[in-house]
Motif scaffolding. Sequence first.
Motif, PDB file in Angstrom:
ATOM      1  N   ALA A   6     -34.620  22.685   6.476  1.00  0.00           N
ATOM      2  CA  ALA A   6     -34.585  22.386   5.212  1.00  0.00           C
ATOM      3  C   ALA A   6     -33.080  21.822   5.105  1.00  0.00           C
ATOM      4  O   ALA A   6     -32.504  20.699   5.030  1.00  0.00           O
ATOM      5  CB  ALA A   6     -35.083  22.235   4.047  1.00  0.00           C
ATOM      6  N   LEU A   7     -32.366  22.438   5.112  1.00  0.00           N
ATOM      7  CA  LEU A   7     -30.567  22.495   5.182  1.00  0.00           C
ATOM      8  C   LEU A   7     -30.023  21.172   6.761  1.00  0.00           C
ATOM      9  O   LEU A   7     -29.135  20.823   6.299  1.00  0.00           O
ATOM     10  CB  LEU A   7     -30.059  24.241   5.020  1.00  0.00           C
ATOM     11  CG  LEU A   7     -28.596  23.448   5.646  1.00  0.00           C
ATOM     12  CD1 LEU A   7     -28.099  23.812   4.092  1.00  0.00           C
ATOM     13  CD2 LEU A   7     -28.329  25.532   5.958  1.00  0.00           C
ATOM     14  N   TYR A   8     -30.498  21.486   7.512  1.00  0.00           N
ATOM     15  CA  TYR A   8     -30.171  20.730   8.485  1.00  0.00           C
ATOM     16  C   TYR A   8     -31.033  19.545   7.927  1.00  0.00           C
ATOM     17  O   TYR A   8     -29.729  18.248   8.064  1.00  0.00           O
ATOM     18  CB  TYR A   8     -30.716  21.714   9.982  1.00  0.00           C
ATOM     19  CG  TYR A   8     -30.734  20.213  10.955  1.00  0.00           C
ATOM     20  CD1 TYR A   8     -29.664  20.633  11.945  1.00  0.00           C
ATOM     21  CD2 TYR A   8     -31.765  19.998  11.601  1.00  0.00           C
ATOM     22  CE1 TYR A   8     -29.252  19.632  13.123  1.00  0.00           C
ATOM     23  CE2 TYR A   8     -31.622  19.259  12.879  1.00  0.00           C
ATOM     24  CZ  TYR A   8     -29.965  19.352  13.403  1.00  0.00           C
ATOM     25  OH  TYR A   8     -30.142  18.174  14.809  1.00  0.00           O
ATOM     26  N   GLY A   9     -32.166  19.255   7.618  1.00  0.00           N
ATOM     27  CA  GLY A   9     -32.853  17.848   7.614  1.00  0.00           C
ATOM     28  C   GLY A   9     -31.135  17.011   6.801  1.00  0.00           C
ATOM     29  O   GLY A   9     -31.145  16.158   6.901  1.00  0.00           O
ATOM     30  N   VAL A  10     -31.121  18.091   6.118  1.00  0.00           N
ATOM     31  CA  VAL A  10     -29.935  16.896   4.915  1.00  0.00           C
ATOM     32  C   VAL A  10     -28.669  17.054   5.007  1.00  0.00           C
ATOM     33  O   VAL A  10     -28.018  15.939   4.908  1.00  0.00           O
ATOM     34  CB  VAL A  10     -29.860  17.941   3.481  1.00  0.00           C
ATOM     35  CG1 VAL A  10     -29.095  17.763   2.609  1.00  0.00           C
ATOM     36  CG2 VAL A  10     -31.874  17.949   2.797  1.00  0.00           C
ATOM     37  N   ARG A  11     -28.084  17.951   5.660  1.00  0.00           N
ATOM     38  CA  ARG A  11     -26.855  18.301   6.121  1.00  0.00           C
ATOM     39  C   ARG A  11     -26.564  17.342   7.116  1.00  0.00           C
ATOM     40  O   ARG A  11     -25.529  16.541   6.993  1.00  0.00           O
ATOM     41  CB  ARG A  11     -26.401  19.753   6.082  1.00  0.00           C
ATOM     42  CG  ARG A  11     -26.101  19.951   4.541  1.00  0.00           C
ATOM     43  CD  ARG A  11     -24.611  20.486   4.545  1.00  0.00           C
ATOM     44  NE  ARG A  11     -24.674  21.326   3.175  1.00  0.00           N
ATOM     45  CZ  ARG A  11     -24.658  22.704   2.656  1.00  0.00           C
ATOM     46  NH1 ARG A  11     -23.803  23.192   3.250  1.00  0.00           N
ATOM     47  NH2 ARG A  11     -24.213  22.723   1.304  1.00  0.00           N
ATOM     48  N   ARG A  12     -27.056  17.264   8.513  1.00  0.00           N
ATOM     49  CA  ARG A  12     -27.110  17.252   9.218  1.00  0.00           C
ATOM     50  C   ARG A  12     -27.447  15.589  10.022  1.00  0.00           C
ATOM     51  O   ARG A  12     -27.074  14.582   9.977  1.00  0.00           O
ATOM     52  CB  ARG A  12     -27.034  18.106  10.595  1.00  0.00           C
ATOM     53  CG  ARG A  12     -26.874  17.417  12.431  1.00  0.00           C
ATOM     54  CD  ARG A  12     -24.912  17.381  12.102  1.00  0.00           C
ATOM     55  NE  ARG A  12     -25.337  16.981  13.811  1.00  0.00           N
ATOM     56  CZ  ARG A  12     -25.406  15.391  13.795  1.00  0.00           C
ATOM     57  NH1 ARG A  12     -25.256  14.572  13.275  1.00  0.00           N
ATOM     58  NH2 ARG A  12     -24.735  15.661  14.755  1.00  0.00           N
ATOM     59  N   LEU A  13     -29.026  15.464   9.459  1.00  0.00           N
ATOM     60  CA  LEU A  13     -29.700  14.245   9.799  1.00  0.00           C
ATOM     61  C   LEU A  13     -29.565  13.801   8.233  1.00  0.00           C
ATOM     62  O   LEU A  13     -29.585  12.027   8.991  1.00  0.00           O
ATOM     63  CB  LEU A  13     -31.262  15.319  10.587  1.00  0.00           C
ATOM     64  CG  LEU A  13     -31.510  15.848  11.377  1.00  0.00           C
ATOM     65  CD1 LEU A  13     -33.019  16.315  10.833  1.00  0.00           C
ATOM     66  CD2 LEU A  13     -30.959  15.485  12.378  1.00  0.00           C
ATOM     67  N   GLU A  14     -29.139  13.959   7.527  1.00  0.00           N
ATOM     68  CA  GLU A  14     -28.525  12.626   6.240  1.00  0.00           C
ATOM     69  C   GLU A  14     -30.113  12.252   6.187  1.00  0.00           C
ATOM     70  O   GLU A  14     -30.320  11.542   5.127  1.00  0.00           O
ATOM     71  CB  GLU A  14     -28.065  12.534   6.582  1.00  0.00           C
ATOM     72  CG  GLU A  14     -26.750  12.350   7.175  1.00  0.00           C
ATOM     73  CD  GLU A  14     -25.648  10.782   7.561  1.00  0.00           C
ATOM     74  OE1 GLU A  14     -25.432   9.666   6.919  1.00  0.00           O
ATOM     75  OE2 GLU A  14     -24.496  11.336   7.303  1.00  0.00           O
ATOM     76  N   LEU A  15     -30.842  13.119   5.914  1.00  0.00           N
ATOM     77  CA  LEU A  15     -32.545  13.019   4.829  1.00  0.00           C
ATOM     78  C   LEU A  15     -32.049  13.658   3.475  1.00  0.00           C
ATOM     79  O   LEU A  15     -31.056  14.018   3.455  1.00  0.00           O
ATOM     80  CB  LEU A  15     -33.414  13.983   5.777  1.00  0.00           C
ATOM     81  CG  LEU A  15     -33.762  13.783   7.115  1.00  0.00           C
ATOM     82  CD1 LEU A  15     -34.905  15.112   7.334  1.00  0.00           C
ATOM     83  CD2 LEU A  15     -34.299  12.202   7.315  1.00  0.00           C
ATOM     84  N   GLY A  16     -33.310  12.368   2.639  1.00  0.00           N
ATOM     85  CA  GLY A  16     -33.320  13.015   1.569  1.00  0.00           C
ATOM     86  C   GLY A  16     -33.641  14.452   1.284  1.00  0.00           C
ATOM     87  O   GLY A  16     -34.555  14.721   2.466  1.00  0.00           O
ATOM     88  N   PRO A  17     -33.394  14.815  -0.076  1.00  0.00           N
ATOM     89  CA  PRO A  17     -34.168  16.161  -0.267  1.00  0.00           C
ATOM     90  C   PRO A  17     -35.892  15.806   0.095  1.00  0.00           C
ATOM     91  O   PRO A  17     -36.578  17.399   0.786  1.00  0.00           O
ATOM     92  CB  PRO A  17     -33.726  17.192  -1.461  1.00  0.00           C
ATOM     93  CG  PRO A  17     -32.549  16.092  -1.955  1.00  0.00           C
ATOM     94  CD  PRO A  17     -32.833  14.001  -1.373  1.00  0.00           C
ATOM     95  N   THR A  18     -36.555  14.909  -0.190  1.00  0.00           N
ATOM     96  CA  THR A  18     -38.317  14.895  -0.966  1.00  0.00           C
ATOM     97  C   THR A  18     -38.642  14.475   1.181  1.00  0.00           C
ATOM     98  O   THR A  18     -39.235  15.527   1.592  1.00  0.00           O
ATOM     99  CB  THR A  18     -38.574  13.429  -1.342  1.00  0.00           C
ATOM    100  OG1 THR A  18     -38.073  13.645  -2.519  1.00  0.00           O
ATOM    101  CG2 THR A  18     -39.935  13.658  -0.968  1.00  0.00           C
ATOM    102  N   ALA A  19     -37.612  14.080   1.720  1.00  0.00           N
ATOM    103  CA  ALA A  19     -37.696  13.736   3.472  1.00  0.00           C
ATOM    104  C   ALA A  19     -37.387  15.215   3.923  1.00  0.00           C
ATOM    105  O   ALA A  19     -38.295  15.223   4.574  1.00  0.00           O
ATOM    106  CB  ALA A  19     -36.976  12.654   3.310  1.00  0.00           C
ATOM    107  N   ALA A  20     -36.394  15.991   3.506  1.00  0.00           N
ATOM    108  CA  ALA A  20     -36.193  17.253   4.778  1.00  0.00           C
ATOM    109  C   ALA A  20     -37.194  17.861   3.672  1.00  0.00           C
ATOM    110  O   ALA A  20     -37.561  19.157   5.359  1.00  0.00           O
ATOM    111  CB  ALA A  20     -34.776  17.978   3.946  1.00  0.00           C
TER     112      ALA A  20
END
Length: 170
Positions: A6-20
């Motif tokens: 989830a950290l990677y999704g939010v910080r690197r992939l720029e996903l929102g919290p729900t998508a992460a």
Amino acid sequence: MNTYLALYGVRRLELGPTAAAALVAVLGVAGIAGRVGWSKVAGQPGRALWLPGGLAAGAVGAALLLAASAYAHPLAWVAAVAVGVFAVSANAVSMVLVMQRTAPGQAGQDSALVSAGFFAGFAIGPPLFGLLAAAGHYWTGWLLVAGEFVGAGVVALAWALRERRSVVRR
């Protein structure tokens, strides 16, 4: 891996919290399916011996997909499925193998030792990955994870070869 996806999704992939969070949920659903499916395969004679190495190889591929997802973001979803199917499932398969091969009266101690190994990864991995993430080195983090899975694969292959030799000698 699931602890910092989830950290990677939010910080690197720029996903929102729900998508992460959904990315982690996809990993979880795939992990459930993988645990059930691979545990069933591990219960079949002759297949259990080589299964841990195969799962480790699949987990290496999953980690490399996560590294590549920095450049092709949709790969993160494929990687999340692969992590669940291969890496997360390894725990259940390991327990099946412990139950199959443990001496009478040793199942509790042997399964606790295997669990300790898995949870040591949960205790050591996230802080190391966090240090790399803080420095913006996600690629290095996923390569480190892939290297750990390569190590697990080498151990699994050595174990399978030793087991096969002991069966041949009987």
